[in-house]
Design a protein around this motif. Structure first.
Motif, PDB file in Angstrom:
ATOM      1  N   THR A 111     -12.592  11.027 -67.833  1.00 20.75           N
ATOM      2  CA  THR A 111     -13.759  10.940 -68.712  1.00 20.75           C
ATOM      3  C   THR A 111     -15.025  10.970 -67.858  1.00 20.75           C
ATOM      4  O   THR A 111     -15.101  10.253 -66.856  1.00 20.75           O
ATOM      5  CB  THR A 111     -13.712   9.632 -69.537  1.00 20.75           C
ATOM      6  N   PRO A 112     -16.017  11.769 -68.202  1.00 20.42           N
ATOM      7  CA  PRO A 112     -17.221  11.892 -67.363  1.00 20.42           C
ATOM      8  C   PRO A 112     -17.922  10.554 -67.135  1.00 20.42           C
ATOM      9  O   PRO A 112     -17.945   9.685 -68.023  1.00 20.42           O
ATOM     10  CB  PRO A 112     -18.119  12.839 -68.174  1.00 20.42           C
ATOM     11  N   ALA A 113     -18.497  10.403 -65.949  1.00 18.49           N
ATOM     12  CA  ALA A 113     -19.211   9.177 -65.611  1.00 18.49           C
ATOM     13  C   ALA A 113     -20.374   8.923 -66.551  1.00 18.49           C
ATOM     14  O   ALA A 113     -20.787   7.768 -66.745  1.00 18.49           O
ATOM     15  CB  ALA A 113     -19.701   9.245 -64.165  1.00 18.49           C
ATOM     16  N   SER A 114     -20.902   9.969 -67.139  1.00 18.28           N
ATOM     17  CA  SER A 114     -22.027   9.820 -68.064  1.00 18.28           C
ATOM     18  C   SER A 114     -21.613   9.120 -69.360  1.00 18.28           C
ATOM     19  O   SER A 114     -22.462   8.601 -70.093  1.00 18.28           O
ATOM     20  CB  SER A 114     -22.622  11.189 -68.396  1.00 18.28           C
ATOM     21  N   GLU A 115     -20.319   9.110 -69.664  1.00 25.25           N
ATOM     22  CA  GLU A 115     -19.815   8.448 -70.874  1.00 25.25           C
ATOM     23  C   GLU A 115     -19.332   7.041 -70.514  1.00 25.25           C
ATOM     24  O   GLU A 115     -18.140   6.723 -70.566  1.00 25.25           O
ATOM     25  CB  GLU A 115     -18.701   9.276 -71.498  1.00 25.25           C
ATOM     26  N   ALA A 116     -20.285   6.193 -70.160  1.00 28.91           N
ATOM     27  CA  ALA A 116     -19.951   4.872 -69.616  1.00 28.91           C
ATOM     28  C   ALA A 116     -19.197   4.002 -70.609  1.00 28.91           C
ATOM     29  O   ALA A 116     -18.221   3.325 -70.248  1.00 28.91           O
ATOM     30  CB  ALA A 116     -21.227   4.169 -69.165  1.00 28.91           C
ATOM     31  N   ARG A 119     -15.580   5.209 -70.947  1.00 28.44           N
ATOM     32  CA  ARG A 119     -14.798   4.818 -69.772  1.00 28.44           C
ATOM     33  C   ARG A 119     -14.487   3.320 -69.819  1.00 28.44           C
ATOM     34  O   ARG A 119     -13.361   2.898 -69.498  1.00 28.44           O
ATOM     35  CB  ARG A 119     -15.574   5.161 -68.498  1.00 28.44           C
ATOM     36  N   ASP A 149     -18.194  -0.413 -65.868  1.00 28.15           N
ATOM     37  CA  ASP A 149     -18.570   0.729 -66.709  1.00 28.15           C
ATOM     38  C   ASP A 149     -19.479   0.270 -67.846  1.00 28.15           C
ATOM     39  O   ASP A 149     -20.492   0.922 -68.151  1.00 28.15           O
ATOM     40  CB  ASP A 149     -17.327   1.387 -67.303  1.00 28.15           C
ATOM     41  N   LYS A 152     -23.175  -0.138 -67.485  1.00 27.51           N
ATOM     42  CA  LYS A 152     -23.968   1.095 -67.463  1.00 27.51           C
ATOM     43  C   LYS A 152     -24.127   1.683 -68.868  1.00 27.51           C
ATOM     44  O   LYS A 152     -24.847   2.665 -69.047  1.00 27.51           O
ATOM     45  CB  LYS A 152     -23.291   2.138 -66.566  1.00 27.51           C
ATOM     46  N   GLY A 153     -23.416   1.094 -69.835  1.00 30.68           N
ATOM     47  CA  GLY A 153     -23.448   1.612 -71.199  1.00 30.68           C
ATOM     48  C   GLY A 153     -24.396   0.834 -72.090  1.00 30.68           C
ATOM     49  O   GLY A 153     -25.231   0.057 -71.623  1.00 30.68           O
TER      50      GLY A 153
END
Length: 280
Positions: A111-116, A119, A149, A152-153
């Motif tokens: 799963t991309p890091a941008s989708e904190a 994840r 994670d 960061k979300g």
């Protein structure tokens, strides 16, 4: 209670989560356009994931086969993540907790890091699965990833639920100070998380801090006025504080609210001991 909080977040599969029904054979007028069902090639990643998750909830063995085939044909990280997520969910339905945990983590890795938040959710599911497998060390490893994670979300409720699960892992590892810190973080992230207040009260009571425990259980009861577990804990704390009538009232409320439950049976046992034992 593995997956009890976080699993609903996974099953974003539409109202009711029911398997699609075959359409009725209604004749079409010549002027109408007949919409053909999607072929596998035309289905989006979301279509495939939703179908697989629905199947996992009702026919997990079949879902495992579907997920394995999907993973074997996957050409993108997104498809690998979906296949592993579905496979893991199906395993949890079969109580294959230890096998599910690494698959949830594999889905997180793809799963991309941008989708904190996504994840974090997948890592939290891995942690829940490890807790159910009686592996608190593995659970804490996954939940630490989830916590990082989530920081960061933007999902505060998810962050709070993750900290509650970290506290459970710390308790299982006999690390009460760390558990207390995790519960503080859970209450800070979501002050309306009644479970965080209940577990905080239980931990404070076990550490002998009855005054703090009383305040925490009162907050839990304010958030969930009719909850058997909160009623049980409130009665225990009241009894240890020498407030026998308050304890009796709390335990009786559990019996009234959920007469056939395990909590009610425990409450009856506490009431039986009230006149003869110092603690339940």
């Amino acid at each position: 209670m593995p997956l009890s909080i976080l699993l609903p977040l996974m099953l974003q599969i539409g109202p009711g989560g029911a398997l699609p029904q075959a359409p009725l054979a209604i004749p079409k007028k010549k002027s109408e356009t007949v919409v053909q069902p999607k072929t596998d090639a035309a289905k989006t990643h979301s279509d495939l994931l939703q179908e697989c998750l629905r199947l996992a909830m009702t026919r997990p063995a079949d879902a495992i086969e579907v997920a394995e085939n999907w993973r074997a044909k996957a050409k993108t990280a997104q498809d690998r993540a979906g296949a592993n997520q579905c496979h893991a969910l199906a395993l949890t339905r079969l109580e294959g907790w230890a096998q599910a945990a690494p698959l949830f983590l594999a889905a997180r890795e793809d799963t991309p890091a941008s989708e904190a938040d996504e994840r974090a959710r997948l890592a939290a599911l891995a942690g829940n699965a490890s807790l159910a497998a009686q592996d608190p060390t593995g659970a804490l490893t996954a939940l630490d990833l989830a916590s990082a994670d989530s920081a960061k979300g933007s999902d505060a409720r998810l962050r709070s639920a993750i900290e509650v699960d970290r506290a459970a892992a710390f308790v299982a590892l006999n690390r009460p100070v760390d558990a207390a810190a995790a519960l503080t973080a859970a209450r800070t992230a979501d002050p309306a998380n009644a479970e965080a207040w209940l577990l905080s009260a239980t931990l404070s009571r076990r550490q002998g801090d009855l005054a703090t425990a009383q305040g925490q259980i009162e907050k839990a009861a304010e958030l969930l006025p009719v909850d058997p577990e909160i009623g049980l804990e409130a009665g225990v704390i009241a009894m240890l504080l020498g407030r026998d009538e308050a304890a009796r009232k709390s335990w009786q409320s559990v019996i009234t609210a959920a007469p056939g439950s395990a909590a009610a049976q425990t409450a009856r046992g506490y009431l039986d001991q009230l006149g003869t034992a110092a603690t339940p």
